[in-house]
Design a protein around this motif. Structure first.
Motif, PDB file in Angstrom:
ATOM      1  N   SER A  79       0.829  -1.218   0.000  1.00 31.41           N
ATOM      2  CA  SER A  79       0.000   0.000   0.000  1.00 31.41           C
ATOM      3  C   SER A  79       0.854   1.255   0.000  1.00 31.41           C
TER       4      SER A  79
ATOM      5  N   PHE B 143      -1.469   0.279  14.072  1.00 29.44           N
ATOM      6  CA  PHE B 143      -1.177   0.937  12.807  1.00 29.44           C
ATOM      7  C   PHE B 143       0.169   0.449  12.281  1.00 29.44           C
TER       8      PHE B 143
ATOM      9  N   THR C 230      -8.262  -1.931   9.069  1.00 30.04           N
ATOM     10  CA  THR C 230      -9.096  -1.515   7.923  1.00 30.04           C
ATOM     11  C   THR C 230      -8.296  -1.225   6.668  1.00 30.04           C
ATOM     12  N   GLY C 231      -6.998  -0.935   6.795  1.00 31.90           N
ATOM     13  CA  GLY C 231      -6.188  -0.591   5.631  1.00 31.90           C
ATOM     14  C   GLY C 231      -6.280   0.855   5.224  1.00 31.90           C
ATOM     15  N   GLU C 232      -6.931   1.697   6.033  1.00 29.90           N
ATOM     16  CA  GLU C 232      -7.052   3.120   5.709  1.00 29.90           C
ATOM     17  C   GLU C 232      -5.751   3.843   6.045  1.00 29.90           C
ATOM     18  N   ILE C 233      -5.332   4.754   5.161  1.00 29.27           N
ATOM     19  CA  ILE C 233      -4.083   5.498   5.342  1.00 29.27           C
ATOM     20  C   ILE C 233      -4.391   6.919   5.798  1.00 29.27           C
ATOM     21  N   ARG C 234      -3.577   7.417   6.717  1.00 30.26           N
ATOM     22  CA  ARG C 234      -3.710   8.802   7.132  1.00 30.26           C
ATOM     23  C   ARG C 234      -2.326   9.379   7.356  1.00 30.26           C
TER      24      ARG C 234
ATOM     25  N   LEU D 225      -1.060   3.488   8.506  1.00 31.76           N
ATOM     26  CA  LEU D 225      -2.043   2.649   7.851  1.00 31.76           C
ATOM     27  C   LEU D 225      -2.718   1.804   8.914  1.00 31.76           C
ATOM     28  N   ASP D 226      -4.043   1.940   9.041  1.00 31.52           N
ATOM     29  CA  ASP D 226      -4.801   1.185  10.033  1.00 31.52           C
ATOM     30  C   ASP D 226      -4.614  -0.307   9.775  1.00 31.52           C
TER      31      ASP D 226
ATOM     32  N   ARG E  17      -5.426   1.363  19.085  1.00 34.29           N
ATOM     33  CA  ARG E  17      -5.533   0.721  17.772  1.00 34.29           C
ATOM     34  C   ARG E  17      -4.141   0.412  17.239  1.00 34.29           C
TER      35      ARG E  17
END
Length: 358
Positions: free
Chosen positions: A317, A335, A350-354, A346-347, A333
């Motif tokens: 990713s 990461f 969930t795979g969400e990036i911030r 990257l969570d 959480r």
């Protein structure tokens, strides 16, 4: 008849009358002095009782106020004063709730109800203690940080043991004297002219230390200083700490370590659980240590599930080498983290990036 007359004359002799009068006068003076001393003692007792009641009331109001403001350190200190001056016994559950940060509205309200005069301070603290006990049973005390949970269930150490620990950490054969310290969490503080050390009453953990190192020891390299910091932090009972930052000058090197734990085959770094260590270049001797944030933020246990997104998926990713990623645990959480000018997170579930500023 003559004998009786002689007796009556003897009884009314001036010397006898004077002796009796003097005896009565002394007796009256002693009674007056005793009564005066009794009244003085009673006055002192009343004043002491009034002072204790004022101190207890002030501590009680301070406790209620700080619970409302969520100032747990000040609330715990006020509770200690209330137990001392209020004669209400030790509120173990309320103290544990304050330490853990799990004082809910029901517990705080149980204290505030006494403000209208419907209950004594003793009854108010007893009600709050029961409410706090219920809160602790119903809450998940290991879920979050900021609660001093890592110290909560540890046995209390005595002064002698704490003194031995402080002497060992400070080193150099110094003579340490105990000093009063009302900070939170409760600690034993030991000092000398060039050092101080705080040992937690719960578990006997080194919380803080400062030492001004005398002498002209040989200057050591950065590698020696780093090794000294790692060895010291492990000897203080903090295992598996990971070095996250380093700042050096000509006299001293400062390090920041973070706690960690194992999850499957991965080592999870906890950036919120930090320990600061300062090492003097002269002799690579530790001169500063602060683990307050570490013990405040570290939960009793890390109950975390394996990440849904593994290292290879996270690296894909980000488009980077998997070895450049670190698995971190923050905000309750997991990461995957890629460091840089701005940290990419990257969570792991969930795979969400911030993007996060370091």
């Amino acid at each position: 008849m003559g004998k009786e007359t002689r007796i009556r004359k003897y009884k009314t002799h001036p010397l006898v009358g004077a002796a009796l009068a003097l005896s009565l006068l002394l007796t009256a003076a002693m009674c007056a002095a005793s009564f005066g001393f009794y009244m003085y003692v009673e006055k002192q007792n009343r004043e002491a009782l009034e002072m204790r009641e004022k101190c207890a009331e002030e501590a009680y109001l301070c406790l209620c106020e700080n619970l409302g403001l969520r100032e747990m350190r000040a609330a715990a200190e006020a509770l200690s004063r209330l137990e001392l001056f209020g004669g209400c016994g030790e509120a173990d559950d309320l103290r544990a709730a304050i330490i853990s940060g799990n004082v809910d509205e029901e517990t705080a309200e149980a204290l505030r109800e006494a403000l209208d005069g419907s209950a004594t301070v003793y009854e108010a603290v007893a009600d709050a203690d029961r409410a706090a006990g219920k809160t602790l049973v119903e809450s998940d005390t290991a879920a979050g940080g900021g609660s001093w949970a890592a110290l909560r269930d540890l046995d209390e150490v005595g002064t002698n043991e704490a003194h031995k620990l402080a002497s060992r950490y400070v080193g150099g054969g110094v003579t340490l004297e105990q000093a009063e310290n009302r900070t939170f969490p409760p600690v034993y503080t030991f000092t000398c002219k060039n050092a101080s050390a705080d040992i937690t009453r719960a578990g006997g953990k080194l919380l803080r230390m400062y030492v001004y190192r005398h002498g002209g020891a040989t200057e050591k390299s950065d590698e020696h200083c780093r090794a000294a910091a790692e060895k010291f932090i492990e000897s203080a009972g903090i295992k598996g700490a990971v070095l996250v930052s380093e700042e050096a000058d000509k006299d001293e090197v400062g390090y920041v370590f973070a706690g960690s734990f194992s999850l499957g085959d991965e080592t999870v770094v906890c950036p919120d659980e930090t320990v600061k260590v300062g090492v003097s270049r002269k002799g690579a001797a530790v001169c500063f240590f602060d683990a307050a944030v570490y013990y405040r933020e570290k939960p009793a246990s890390h109950d975390v599930d394996l990440p849904s997104v593994n290292r290879a998926q996270a690296a894909k990713s980000f488009g980077v080498d998997p070895e450049n990623l670190t698995l971190v645990y923050t905000e309750n959480r997991l990461f995957w983290r890629l460091g840089g000018v701005k940290t990419l997170l990257l969570d792991a579930q969930t795979g969400e990036i911030r993007v996060q500023n370091p």
